[in-house]
Scaffold this motif. Sequence first.
Motif, short mmCIF file in Angstrom:
data_model
loop_
_atom_site.label_atom_id
_atom_site.label_comp_id
_atom_site.label_asym_id
_atom_site.label_seq_id
_atom_site.Cartn_x
_atom_site.Cartn_y
_atom_site.Cartn_z
N PRO A 252 5.94 0.93 -0.34
CA PRO A 252 6.49 2.15 0.28
C PRO A 252 6.25 3.39 -0.58
O PRO A 252 6.24 3.33 -1.80
N GLY A 265 7.33 5.07 4.66
CA GLY A 265 6.38 4.04 5.06
C GLY A 265 5.43 3.71 3.92
O GLY A 265 5.44 4.35 2.86
N SER A 307 14.75 -7.05 10.23
CA SER A 307 13.65 -6.10 10.34
C SER A 307 12.75 -6.43 11.51
O SER A 307 12.72 -7.57 11.99
N HIS A 308 12.00 -5.42 11.98
CA HIS A 308 11.05 -5.63 13.06
C HIS A 308 9.91 -6.51 12.59
O HIS A 308 9.55 -6.53 11.41
N ASN A 310 6.71 -6.25 12.92
CA ASN A 310 5.59 -5.54 12.28
C ASN A 310 5.91 -5.17 10.83
O ASN A 310 5.02 -5.19 9.97
N VAL A 311 7.16 -4.83 10.58
CA VAL A 311 7.57 -4.54 9.20
C VAL A 311 7.46 -5.79 8.35
O VAL A 311 7.02 -5.74 7.19
#
Length: 341
Positions: A252, A265, A307-308, A310-311
């Motif tokens: 990040p 990000g 978390s999602h 994709n993450v």
Amino acid sequence: MSIFVLGIDLGKNVCSLVGLNEAGAVVLRRRLRRDAVTEFVGSLPACIVAMEACCGAHYLGRVLGSAGHKIRLMSPEYVRPYVKANKNDDRDAEAIAEAATRPTMRFVPVKSEAQSDIQALHRARSRLVAERTALINHLRALLLERGIVAAQGRKRLEAQLEVFADEDDPRLSSRMRLLVEDLRAEWRSLDRRIAAFDKEFVAMARENEATRRLSTVPGIGVINATALVAAVGDARSFGRGRDLAAWLGLTPRQATTGGKPRLLGISKRGNRYLRANLIHGARAVLPRIMAQDTSLGRWVRGLLERSHKNVVVVALAAKLARIVWAVLRKERGFDPTIAAA
């Protein structure tokens, strides 16, 4: 004239050279044609030769290194702050020389000829894959303009085009059918060329011990293994696994103000090709890792709970980069039973 560090600003035809003594004073300024740089620098007493890590720098670094000089390559973004006033080639060379003397500067290891060859093959394969993707998108658009919605997936589209070749479809004119067939022939040619590269990478992976060890890491196949060995080498230039993940742009970005850090990000810095391949590999291997009762599997399942997906895929790619560093540095294969989460 005693030169301690020589900065070279590489140009396509003409290069600028600036030499500094141990006190940091400029003792040499010279502009030479690129083919004359090797002879001139080779005639100098052994010193530090600094360049930006750009096209041709690794070749010149190998040649000048064999002549007894100490080579220091740097990322261009690290040199930029040392450029004084208005930018020109002479000041760029001076900035390169000055940046090379900084004790905290990060240097790029000179790649061997074998590493450069493998990277060239990967770039050629990547170009062919991009051409194939563009061609497939062109085919889809061509069919859509005739009211034909192509099936999702490369294999399904290929099967659908075979039907058009065997049967007359009133939505396609005779000229369009010829065009589609011509594009299909180009597609098949690209497939054959890409498959030839893949076969060559498989042979390389079998012959190289480092690539064989990397192939034991989940999500690291032949393409990833050969590309990582070519770009990273033995990973000794990275002090820890997180440094490799950061170099690949998988960590990040951080914005800190008033003592309060805020994570954003991923930075997306570094080698885009390696980063994309690691993310693709992480996405492909995610279901298998989730089903395993290992520290890595438990870490992934815990991350998915908050978390999602994709993450989690990107986080797993960063984790794989750290594992790659450990495998290369410790020179042993991946052991899921002792892999730290």
